[in-house]
Design a protein around this motif. Structure first.
Motif, PDB file in Angstrom:
ATOM      1  N   SER A 258       1.007  -1.226  -0.245  1.00 57.68           N
ATOM      2  CA  SER A 258       0.014   0.217  -0.232  1.00 57.68           C
ATOM      3  C   SER A 258       0.775   1.335  -0.038  1.00 57.68           C
ATOM      4  CB  SER A 258      -0.867  -0.128   1.176  1.00 57.68           C
ATOM      5  OG  SER A 258      -1.095   1.212   1.908  1.00 57.68           O
ATOM      6  N   ARG A 259       1.823   1.144   0.652  1.00 59.80           N
ATOM      7  CA  ARG A 259       2.806   2.439   0.931  1.00 59.80           C
ATOM      8  C   ARG A 259       3.596   2.607  -1.021  1.00 59.80           C
ATOM      9  NH1 ARG A 259       3.862   6.915   1.511  1.00 59.80           N
ATOM     10  NH2 ARG A 259       5.924   7.622   1.602  1.00 59.80           N
ATOM     11  N   GLY A 279      12.155   6.097  -1.097  1.00 53.41           N
ATOM     12  CA  GLY A 279      12.157   5.505   0.232  1.00 53.41           C
ATOM     13  C   GLY A 279      11.087   4.355   0.415  1.00 53.41           C
ATOM     14  N   ALA A 280      10.706   3.707  -0.807  1.00 51.35           N
ATOM     15  CA  ALA A 280       9.693   2.718  -0.581  1.00 51.35           C
ATOM     16  C   ALA A 280      10.417   1.559  -1.313  1.00 51.35           C
ATOM     17  CB  ALA A 280       8.407   3.068  -1.272  1.00 51.35           C
ATOM     18  N   ILE A 281       9.695   0.504  -1.236  1.00 48.02           N
ATOM     19  CA  ILE A 281      10.290  -0.884  -1.960  1.00 48.02           C
ATOM     20  C   ILE A 281       9.396  -1.060  -3.376  1.00 48.02           C
ATOM     21  CG2 ILE A 281      11.031  -3.362  -1.419  1.00 48.02           C
ATOM     22  CD1 ILE A 281      10.688  -2.899   1.504  1.00 48.02           C
ATOM     23  N   ASP A 282      10.423  -1.208  -4.222  1.00 47.77           N
ATOM     24  CA  ASP A 282       9.975  -1.569  -5.504  1.00 47.77           C
ATOM     25  C   ASP A 282       9.434  -2.706  -5.718  1.00 47.77           C
ATOM     26  OD1 ASP A 282      12.810  -1.770  -5.357  1.00 47.77           O
ATOM     27  OD2 ASP A 282      12.203  -2.894  -7.005  1.00 47.77           O
ATOM     28  N   LEU A 283       8.230  -2.788  -6.573  1.00 52.95           N
ATOM     29  CA  LEU A 283       7.575  -4.232  -6.742  1.00 52.95           C
ATOM     30  C   LEU A 283       8.410  -5.332  -7.268  1.00 52.95           C
ATOM     31  CD1 LEU A 283       4.136  -2.644  -8.233  1.00 52.95           C
ATOM     32  CD2 LEU A 283       4.537  -3.681  -5.728  1.00 52.95           C
ATOM     33  N   GLY A 453       8.896   4.834   6.514  1.00 51.57           N
ATOM     34  CA  GLY A 453       8.505   5.565   5.317  1.00 51.57           C
ATOM     35  C   GLY A 453       8.165   4.464   4.500  1.00 51.57           C
ATOM     36  N   TRP A 454       8.640   3.164   4.640  1.00 56.10           N
ATOM     37  CA  TRP A 454       8.521   2.328   3.551  1.00 56.10           C
ATOM     38  C   TRP A 454       7.196   1.404   3.742  1.00 56.10           C
ATOM     39  CZ3 TRP A 454       8.614  -2.640   5.643  1.00 56.10           C
ATOM     40  CH2 TRP A 454       9.386  -2.828   6.865  1.00 56.10           C
ATOM     41  N   ILE A 455       6.642   1.512   4.847  1.00 54.42           N
ATOM     42  CA  ILE A 455       5.430   0.778   5.041  1.00 54.42           C
ATOM     43  C   ILE A 455       4.184   1.646   5.615  1.00 54.42           C
ATOM     44  CG2 ILE A 455       6.098   0.038   7.603  1.00 54.42           C
ATOM     45  CD1 ILE A 455       5.075  -2.566   7.343  1.00 54.42           C
ATOM     46  N   ALA A 456       2.719   1.249   5.544  1.00 50.57           N
ATOM     47  CA  ALA A 456       1.783   1.928   5.728  1.00 50.57           C
ATOM     48  C   ALA A 456       1.143   1.505   7.285  1.00 50.57           C
ATOM     49  CB  ALA A 456       0.428   1.680   4.764  1.00 50.57           C
ATOM     50  N   PRO A 457       0.687   2.355   8.070  1.00 51.15           N
ATOM     51  CA  PRO A 457       0.144   1.906   9.189  1.00 51.15           C
ATOM     52  C   PRO A 457      -0.856   0.860   9.144  1.00 51.15           C
ATOM     53  CG  PRO A 457       0.068   4.344   9.125  1.00 51.15           C
ATOM     54  CD  PRO A 457       0.341   3.673   7.662  1.00 51.15           C
ATOM     55  N   PRO A 458      -1.132  -0.022  10.290  1.00 50.45           N
ATOM     56  CA  PRO A 458      -2.061  -1.088  10.024  1.00 50.45           C
ATOM     57  C   PRO A 458      -3.408  -0.336  10.060  1.00 50.45           C
ATOM     58  CG  PRO A 458      -1.271  -0.985  12.330  1.00 50.45           C
ATOM     59  CD  PRO A 458      -0.479   0.086  11.297  1.00 50.45           C
ATOM     60  N   VAL A 459      -4.450  -0.907   9.578  1.00 49.96           N
ATOM     61  CA  VAL A 459      -5.866  -0.556   9.814  1.00 49.96           C
ATOM     62  C   VAL A 459      -6.368  -0.253  11.502  1.00 49.96           C
ATOM     63  CG1 VAL A 459      -8.490  -0.693   9.035  1.00 49.96           C
ATOM     64  CG2 VAL A 459      -6.427  -1.321   7.525  1.00 49.96           C
ATOM     65  N   MET A 460      -5.934  -1.334  12.061  1.00 47.85           N
ATOM     66  CA  MET A 460      -6.288  -1.298  13.508  1.00 47.85           C
ATOM     67  C   MET A 460      -5.324  -1.620  14.517  1.00 47.85           C
ATOM     68  SD  MET A 460      -9.715  -3.602  13.626  1.00 47.85           S
ATOM     69  CE  MET A 460      -9.753  -4.514  12.233  1.00 47.85           C
ATOM     70  N   GLY A 461      -5.263  -1.409  15.724  1.00 53.35           N
ATOM     71  CA  GLY A 461      -4.264  -1.963  16.555  1.00 53.35           C
ATOM     72  C   GLY A 461      -4.486  -3.397  17.008  1.00 53.35           C
ATOM     73  N   ILE A 462      -3.811  -3.731  18.067  1.00 50.39           N
ATOM     74  CA  ILE A 462      -4.035  -5.072  18.538  1.00 50.39           C
ATOM     75  C   ILE A 462      -4.972  -5.267  19.795  1.00 50.39           C
ATOM     76  CG2 ILE A 462      -2.698  -6.876  19.849  1.00 50.39           C
ATOM     77  CD1 ILE A 462      -2.039  -6.954  17.063  1.00 50.39           C
ATOM     78  N   ASN A 463      -5.855  -6.170  19.838  1.00 50.11           N
ATOM     79  CA  ASN A 463      -6.928  -6.181  20.882  1.00 50.11           C
ATOM     80  C   ASN A 463      -7.626  -4.937  21.151  1.00 50.11           C
ATOM     81  OD1 ASN A 463      -7.905  -7.786  23.106  1.00 50.11           O
ATOM     82  ND2 ASN A 463      -6.561  -6.824  24.354  1.00 50.11           N
ATOM     83  N   ARG A 464      -8.052  -4.414  19.994  1.00 53.97           N
ATOM     84  CA  ARG A 464      -8.668  -3.311  19.960  1.00 53.97           C
ATOM     85  C   ARG A 464      -8.252  -2.183  20.634  1.00 53.97           C
ATOM     86  NH1 ARG A 464     -14.136  -6.349  21.731  1.00 53.97           N
ATOM     87  NH2 ARG A 464     -14.427  -7.312  19.721  1.00 53.97           N
ATOM     88  N   GLN A 465      -6.863  -1.972  20.825  1.00 51.74           N
ATOM     89  CA  GLN A 465      -6.114  -0.865  21.439  1.00 51.74           C
ATOM     90  C   GLN A 465      -5.786   0.020  19.999  1.00 51.74           C
ATOM     91  OE1 GLN A 465      -5.804  -0.367  24.183  1.00 51.74           O
ATOM     92  NE2 GLN A 465      -5.631  -2.170  25.411  1.00 51.74           N
ATOM     93  N   PRO A 466      -5.615   1.458  20.334  1.00 49.30           N
ATOM     94  CA  PRO A 466      -5.467   2.145  19.171  1.00 49.30           C
ATOM     95  C   PRO A 466      -4.201   1.855  18.474  1.00 49.30           C
ATOM     96  CG  PRO A 466      -5.351   3.424  21.245  1.00 49.30           C
ATOM     97  CD  PRO A 466      -5.955   1.949  21.690  1.00 49.30           C
ATOM     98  N   VAL A 467      -3.915   2.200  17.516  1.00 47.80           N
ATOM     99  CA  VAL A 467      -2.527   2.006  16.677  1.00 47.80           C
ATOM    100  C   VAL A 467      -1.392   2.790  17.170  1.00 47.80           C
ATOM    101  CG1 VAL A 467      -1.372   2.559  14.573  1.00 47.80           C
ATOM    102  CG2 VAL A 467      -3.860   1.835  14.283  1.00 47.80           C
ATOM    103  N   ASP A 468      -1.716   3.908  18.022  1.00 44.99           N
ATOM    104  CA  ASP A 468      -0.565   4.672  18.729  1.00 44.99           C
ATOM    105  C   ASP A 468      -0.412   4.217  20.224  1.00 44.99           C
ATOM    106  OD1 ASP A 468      -2.653   5.658  19.822  1.00 44.99           O
ATOM    107  OD2 ASP A 468      -2.238   7.643  19.135  1.00 44.99           O
ATOM    108  N   PHE A 469      -1.218   3.168  20.434  1.00 45.45           N
ATOM    109  CA  PHE A 469      -0.972   2.606  22.047  1.00 45.45           C
ATOM    110  C   PHE A 469       0.667   2.309  22.198  1.00 45.45           C
ATOM    111  CE2 PHE A 469      -1.301  -1.272  24.616  1.00 45.45           C
ATOM    112  CZ  PHE A 469      -1.738  -0.461  25.652  1.00 45.45           C
ATOM    113  N   GLU A 470       0.984   2.360  23.503  1.00 46.74           N
ATOM    114  CA  GLU A 470       2.295   1.992  23.568  1.00 46.74           C
ATOM    115  C   GLU A 470       2.412   0.535  23.851  1.00 46.74           C
ATOM    116  OE1 GLU A 470       3.854   3.490  27.549  1.00 46.74           O
ATOM    117  OE2 GLU A 470       5.815   3.548  26.849  1.00 46.74           O
ATOM    118  N   TYR A 471       2.801  -0.257  22.826  1.00 47.60           N
ATOM    119  CA  TYR A 471       2.682  -1.797  22.825  1.00 47.60           C
ATOM    120  C   TYR A 471       3.972  -2.308  23.612  1.00 47.60           C
ATOM    121  CZ  TYR A 471      -1.427  -1.739  19.617  1.00 47.60           C
ATOM    122  OH  TYR A 471      -2.478  -1.667  19.156  1.00 47.60           O
TER     123      TYR A 471
END
Ligand SMILES: [Fe+2]
Ligand SMILES: [Fe+2]
Length: 475
Positions: A258-259, A279-283, A453-471
């Motif tokens: 996706s990135r 800064g992305a990975i080519d196909l 920069g080479w990877i998009a964030p996930p759609v959601m976090g782990i165990n319904r935690q937000p993506v910016d949770f302190e994992y």
């Protein structure tokens, strides 16, 4: 039997406390396991507190609990799915007889080999992935890596329990040897080829968890059918954990794609050099990684027609993937299967006895399952309006094991000369330059909610935690 006793040194749901000798033997192995973890487990992670799931039950609804723990203090234990005292063997020559609670003498050597081979892959992958934490693209990804690592450690426990409980002294010796072999070690390597390969970067890690953990799924599924009931029950529970490992691989590659697609759209280009410069990975690089991981993983299913598959199946040691859902006679005598062979440098299809072809049957099931996910990756490209598609290479591409190792095959399925192979290998498999480029992207990004920069964030976090949770708390 479904609740787990956490009051003992080794958490378990097998009434370990009732068998003092076994309990003492496993408690003797436990510090060696921790030493192994300290030596070759996740580098520099000792003080991290990681938001991990721990199995608290084998009930499919609500088997896990989440919380921050130091990995070293993770409660590795022995969890078997609930047993059914009336369970019958449902394939092979013993079909209809009662499943075995102990190892029959005549199958002891084969069962031990099967358990040791499975057990060996578990610590191997932890060793292969040990440096990756230093270059994590995000805190979320770092947590996922560590989750997989602790669970592979638990899978080792699962196999070691069987060895200690059912194989006496040789079992205990094998359990020690599982901590001594080391991935990639020249003198004492892991048993299977793919588990001695390097996992040098996160693109390789995602490919590994997509393809090679999926090999795990298929091997475990075949063992979950076993007439040896403790093996069937323990592998069934391992499969519950395994699903997350494949999710990490599949969603990881989706996010990379996706990135990359975003960069291609922004720059209006499909030129790999420009994609890389951004800064992305080519196909093409992603495709070469895919070709490599796919081909070494399908080698894990073994030779196409070894005679031991017939023995394993007919004697009830190892079934097929989803044996119970198949509608044939579950004995397979007189049935045939088409396998590819090499004759005079060309591939041809040959009909062979099904019982000798069960590795091939399992490999073909794996291939189908793998392709489905590659299709989902292509949807990411399609949605982004990028016309390129990832392709699964031909089954005979880059094989080292079995009849197909005898030829050189292009990814699109042409038998090629040695000269063409050498000339075009760099188009088909990752090159040192590819590895160097991907390595150059692998900086450590671990602030909450930050992503490389080479990877998009996930759609959601782990165990319904937000993506910016302190994992991960670094302390
Ligand atoms: Fe595993
Ligand atoms: Fe796994």
């Amino acid at each position: 039997m479904s609740s787990i006793n956490y009051s003992e040194k080794i958490p378990n749901n097998v009434n370990l406390g009732e068998d003092r000798t076994l309990q003492r033997a496993l408690e003797g192995w436990q510090p060696n396991f921790i030493n192994w973890w300290d030596d070759v487990g996740p580098e520099g992670s000792t003080n991290h507190e990681v938001y991990l799931r721990t199995a608290v039950s084998v009930d499919p609804n609500g088997w896990a609990q989440f919380g921050h723990v130091k990995m070293r203090d993770y409660r590795w234990g022995i969890f078997l799915n609930p047993g059914d005292t009336n369970r019958e063997i449902h394939f092979g020559d013993h079909k209809g007889e009662k499943a075995w609670q102990d190892v029959p003498g005549e199958h002891r050597a084969n069962l031990r080999r099967i358990i040791v081979t499975q057990g060996d892959t578990e610590p191997a992958s932890v060793e292969q992935q040990r440096h990756l934490g230093l270059t994590a693209p995000s805190m979320y990804d770092l947590r996922n890596l560590f989750q997989i690592n602790v669970e592979e450690g638990r899978h080792l426990w699962a196999m070691v329990y069987l060895l200690h409980k059912h194989f006496g002294r040789d079992g205990r010796e094998e359990a020690e040897a599982l901590l001594q072999r080391q991935s990639g070690d020249e003198n004492n390597p892991r048993i299977l080829g793919a588990f001695n390969e390097k996992t040098p970067d996160w693109l390789a890690f995602f490919m590994f968890t997509y393809f090679t953990d999926r090999d795990g799924k298929f091997q475990l599924s075949a063992l979950a059918e076993s007439a040896f009931d403790p093996l069937a029950r323990t592998t069934k529970f391992m499969l519950t954990e395994e699903a997350h490992h494949m999710f990490v691989g599949e969603s990881g590659i989706s996010r990379v794609l996706s990135r990359t697609a975003q960069v291609m759209k922004d720059l209006k280009t499909d030129d790999p050099a420009q994609v890389r410069a951004a800064g992305a990975i080519d196909l093409p690089t992603i495709q070469r990684y895919l070709n490599f991981h796919y081909s070494v993983t399908i080698d894990l299913f073994g030779a196409d027609q070894p005679s031991n598959t017939a023995t394993f199946y007919s004697s009830g040691l190892k079934g097929r993937y989803e044996e119970g859902k198949r509608t044939d006679d579950h004995v397979l005598k007189g049935q045939t299967y088409k396998v590819l062979e090499v004759k005079d440098g060309q591939l041809l299809e040959n009909e062979v006895p099904m019982l000798n072809a069960l590795n091939e049957v399992l490999r073909d099931d794996f291939i189908k399952d793998s392709m489905a996910g590659v299709g989902r990756w292509n949807k990411v490209l399609e949605k982004a309006g990028v016309p390129t598609r990832l392709v699964v290479p031909h089954k005979a591409f880059n094989r080292q094991i079995g009849a197909l190792a005898g030829i050189k095959m292009s990814p699109d399925g042409r038998v090629v000369s040695e000269a063409e192979w050498t000339a075009r290998k760099a188009e088909w498999l990752p090159t040192p330059e590819d590895f160097a480029f991907v390595a150059s992207l692998m900086g450590r990004v671990v602030g909450p909610g930050k992503f490389a920069g080479w990877i998009a964030p996930p759609v959601m976090g782990i165990n319904r935690q937000p993506v910016d949770f302190e994992y991960v708390r670094f302390n």
